[in-house]
Design a protein around this motif. Structure first.
Motif, PDB file in Angstrom:
ATOM      1  N   UNK A 103      10.664  44.202  -6.543  1.00 50.74           N
ATOM      2  CA  UNK A 103      11.529  45.427  -6.943  1.00 50.74           C
ATOM      3  C   UNK A 103      12.171  44.901  -8.504  1.00 50.74           C
ATOM      4  N   UNK A 104      12.237  44.858  -8.732  1.00 47.62           N
ATOM      5  CA  UNK A 104      12.570  44.748 -10.098  1.00 47.62           C
ATOM      6  C   UNK A 104      11.255  44.639 -11.200  1.00 47.62           C
ATOM      7  N   UNK A 105      10.262  44.534 -10.961  1.00 48.19           N
ATOM      8  CA  UNK A 105       9.462  43.777 -12.245  1.00 48.19           C
ATOM      9  C   UNK A 105       8.066  44.488 -12.099  1.00 48.19           C
ATOM     10  N   UNK A 106       7.535  44.703 -10.626  1.00 49.37           N
ATOM     11  CA  UNK A 106       6.399  45.517 -10.443  1.00 49.37           C
ATOM     12  C   UNK A 106       6.320  46.227  -9.789  1.00 49.37           C
ATOM     13  N   UNK A 107       7.137  46.838  -9.206  1.00 49.21           N
ATOM     14  CA  UNK A 107       7.510  48.290  -8.853  1.00 49.21           C
ATOM     15  C   UNK A 107       7.295  49.569  -9.579  1.00 49.21           C
ATOM     16  N   UNK A 108       8.409  49.045 -10.648  1.00 51.42           N
ATOM     17  CA  UNK A 108       7.826  49.822 -12.096  1.00 51.42           C
ATOM     18  C   UNK A 108       6.914  50.227 -12.576  1.00 51.42           C
ATOM     19  N   UNK A 109       5.503  49.096 -12.569  1.00 48.87           N
ATOM     20  CA  UNK A 109       4.487  48.641 -12.839  1.00 48.87           C
ATOM     21  C   UNK A 109       3.664  49.821 -12.517  1.00 48.87           C
ATOM     22  N   UNK A 111      11.505  36.669  -3.380  1.00 49.07           N
ATOM     23  CA  UNK A 111      10.304  36.964  -4.392  1.00 49.07           C
ATOM     24  C   UNK A 111      10.436  39.287  -3.757  1.00 49.07           C
ATOM     25  N   UNK A 112      11.112  38.885  -3.122  1.00 46.32           N
ATOM     26  CA  UNK A 112      11.008  40.594  -2.835  1.00 46.32           C
ATOM     27  C   UNK A 112      12.521  41.565  -3.863  1.00 46.32           C
ATOM     28  N   UNK A 113      12.972  40.177  -3.970  1.00 45.71           N
ATOM     29  CA  UNK A 113      14.140  40.836  -4.630  1.00 45.71           C
ATOM     30  C   UNK A 113      13.738  41.055  -6.311  1.00 45.71           C
ATOM     31  N   UNK A 114      12.497  40.007  -6.788  1.00 54.52           N
ATOM     32  CA  UNK A 114      11.966  40.064  -8.351  1.00 54.52           C
ATOM     33  C   UNK A 114      10.666  41.155  -8.127  1.00 54.52           C
TER      34      UNK A 114
END
Length: 693
Positions: free
Chosen positions: A316-322, A311-314
């Motif tokens: 960092x890739x998906x929600x942090x940029x948004x 979940x942490x890896x996902x």
């Protein structure tokens, strides 16, 4: 008459309790309350399910204290762990992630203080319920008060719980008074210290691989609490991010804050995973241990950890940029992750209440191994001094971290085109390798078995390792590599500068104070109960290592350091200070050589029965007197070289100044000498005045 219209009334975002509006698109108080309730429900459900599966709720045949303890103690421990996580993580996020002053920083610090208060209350409940569990009686039973006092004062488990309760109360007091970043930093440090007694209780208190179990459990507790509590603190601060800052405050950039926490969470995940593997290996005793109830809970907790990592890896890739455009998406994922963390916390509490496959105390085992907490090494020989190992997880991580971090910093300098002296890198690498050898090699394996081996380990730790590390100039390298923050938060660079320029370091780094700590602590330590305490307890042993490495580093930095720091005396005074301190050090060695009073006699008589303890102690005095000569000579040469280089730099500075101003300074000096000569000449030619009468 023309109709006059009032200007349209402007609407403002809904205000949170306290007056500051919530950021657009982020949940407010209701979302926080619902998330808190969901976390408590998930933790309790996972706890009760795991206890039912592992048999933790089955009444004991002998001395069953009742259903209150069977159900109440695990539930109180769950609240205890969750509130401790909020305290540790909240203060850590305030100290390292959030800018100050800001409304988000203030809210997180208040929440951490509330968590510390809940930690204090739940720790007291855990203390009472654990006493009931051990005594097998309720508080109303006859003699319970005296038995409870004995449990809290004389039993290791009771003392650990009592110390945790007191320290949690201190953390709550610090949280209530914290208004500046230093207060949040002290809250983080003290809350981590309050976790130490917990690592000494439970399964880690057994004799099998005691040091490894304690170190790994301590690392596990710190990683879990900072990770879980940090995410909770981030969600608490989320409604106050991304809004316009009020007067006297700093704006909180949510993407930057989330990125910093993400980096912190990654380190916590690595520490939790490493410590979990080490602790499970110690407690399971092999793959067959996975077939037990304890092993099943280990598998469940491992699955939760893997899922959290995914979940942490996902995340960092998906929600942090948004984050800048869709903070609610971040909230949903982070809240779900926090609920899963709470469930894993419940599993951890159930794990601590489940018997391990490997017995914690083995009847009839080697008594020396029981005292050491690990298998005793074979008799000492010259070859085994260099080949025998006794890995200390804490110092392995410290030494490896110092080595890898330094080399990464040097690589970063080279990548941007800057140079770093190869000699400094070589000194640092040698220092780190020497530190690893002293703390996990032969000196660590035999340092608690004989006084002479301990003294050799001590001399290497305090006189050989520190000069090597000082010559590496780590603070200078860190200042050139670590990025500076501009938003009011404090990262590694800012806290390092805070420590370097602190009043405390100015005091202990004063040449006379550093020399007194370096030499005087020998007398205080060896001729007091502290010596035997360091031999018998793991925490005392680690604190001894930290103290003597630190005092050695301070003293070496005063003499040959190149990093920025407290005032350093002139080079002639450094030589005088060095010779005086080493003279006192030699006096200590001679006193041991000629002394007849045994130090830590009870300990050494148990770990080395039949040995001539006095002769061994006198050999330790020989080592303290003789081995100090080589580091002293090295330090004298270092001061002499630094003195020569200082004079060379001063001469070059004067030459460059003379080239710039045409030798004006030299001309002024010569003119002054000429005036003095003329004055003396005129005085000699003046006629003698006749005497009166």
């Amino acid at each position: 008459m023309a109709e006059t219209r009032r200007p349209a009334r402007q609407t403002r975002p809904p205000a949170r309790p306290g007056g500051s509006p919530a950021a657009a698109g982020t949940p407010g108080t209701t979302g926080t309350v619902l998330t808190t309730l969901a976390c408590l429900a998930a933790a309790c459900a996972a706890l009760l399910l795991a206890l039912s599966t592992g048999g933790g709720l089955t009444p004991s045949v002998l001395g069953d204290p009742g259903a209150l303890v069977r159900y109440g103690l695990p539930l109180a421990r769950t609240v205890h762990d969750l509130s401790a996580s909020l305290a540790v993580g909240g203060f850590t996020v305030a100290a390292l992630v959030l800018p100050h002053p800001s409304a988000a920083w203030s809210r997180v610090v208040r929440a951490a203080g509330v968590g510390a208060g809940a930690w204090t209350v739940s720790a007291l409940a855990v203390l009472v319920l654990t006493a009931m569990d051990v005594i097998g009686a309720a508080p109303g039973a006859a003699g319970f008060g005296a038995q409870f006092a004995q449990f809290a004062q004389e039993i290791d488990l009771g003392r650990a719980l009592l110390v945790t309760t007191v320290l949690a109360a201190v953390v709550a007091t610090v949280g209530a008074a914290a208004t500046r970043p230093a207060g949040s930093a002290w809250g983080a440090v003290l809350s981590v210290v309050a976790l130490v007694p917990l690592s000494l209780s439970g399964h880690a208190s057994g004799s099998a691989s005691h040091q490894t179990a304690v170190s790994s459990l301590g690392l596990h507790l710190v990683g879990v609490t900072a990770w879980v509590g940090g995410l909770a603190a981030l969600l608490i601060a989320l409604p106050l991010t991304g809004r316009r800052a009020e007067a006297g405050e700093r704006a909180v950039d949510l993407p930057a804050v989330a990125a910093r926490y993400s980096a912190l969470a990654l380190w916590c995940f690595a520490g939790v995973a490493l410590s979990g593997v080490v602790n499970a290996a110690v407690r399971l005793g092999g793959w067959s241990g996975l077939a037990t109830a304890y092993g099943a809970l280990v598998v469940a907790k491992t699955a939760a950890l893997v899922l959290l990592g995914a979940l942490g890896a996902w995340h960092r890739r998906r929600t942090l940029p948004l984050l800048a455009t869709s903070p609610r998406a971040f909230w949903r994922v982070a809240a779900g992750e926090l609920v899963l963390m709470a469930a894993a916390t419940g599993l951890g509490v159930a794990l601590s209440r489940t018997p391990t496959p490997v017995p914690e105390d083995v009847p009839g085992a080697d008594p020396v191994s029981d005292l050491l907490g690990e298998t005793a090494p074979p008799p000492l020989t010259a070859a085994r001094w260099f080949t025998q190992t006794s890995p200390d997880l804490l110092w392995l991580l410290i030494g490896a971290g110092l080595l890898v971090g330094y080399l990464l910093g040097v690589r970063a300098l080279h990548r941007r085109g800057d140079r770093w002296p190869a000699g400094r890198t070589a000194w640092w690498v040698l220092g780190c390798l020497a530190l690893l050898f002293v703390t996990s090699g032969g000196p660590a394996a035999y340092g608690r078995l004989s006084f002479s081996a301990h003294m050799l380990q001590h001399m290497l730790l305090t006189m050989a390792v520190p000069p090597l590390l000082v010559l590496g100039a780590p603070v200078t390298l860190a200042m050139r590599v670590l990025p500076a923050r501009r938003d009011g938060s404090r990262g590694a660079r800012e806290w390092l500068m805070e420590v370097v320029h602190s009043r405390y370091l100015a005091l202990v780094g004063h040449p006379l104070v550093a020399a007194a700590l370096f030499a005087g602590s020998l007398i205080v330590f060896y001729y007091s109960p502290l010596f035997e305490l360091a031999l018998r307890t793991h925490v005392g042993h680690e604190l001894m290592m930290v103290h003597f490495l630190g005092t050695g580093y301070l003293f070496s930095s005063v003499l040959i350091g190149v990093d920025p720091g407290p005032h350093r005396p002139a080079h002639p005074l450094r030589l005088i200070l060095l010779l005086a301190t080493m003279g006192f050090h030699a006096f200590f060695g001679v006193a041991l050589m000629q002394g007849t009073q045994l130090l830590a006699a009870d300990w050494f008589s148990q770990v080395a029965p039949g040995a001539d303890l006095l002769a061994d102690q006198q050999r330790g005095g020989d080592i303290a007197w003789g081995i100090g000569e080589v580091p002293t000579l090295v330090l004298v040469l270092g001061v002499a070289v630094a003195w020569s280089r200082s004079d060379t730099r001063e001469n070059r500075r004067r030459d460059r100044a003379a080239e710039r101003d045409g030798g004006r300074e030299l001309a002024q000096y010569n003119a002054m000498l000429a005036r003095l000569a003329d004055h003396d000449h005129d005085h000699d030619r003046a006629p003698e005045q006749p005497r009166e009468g």
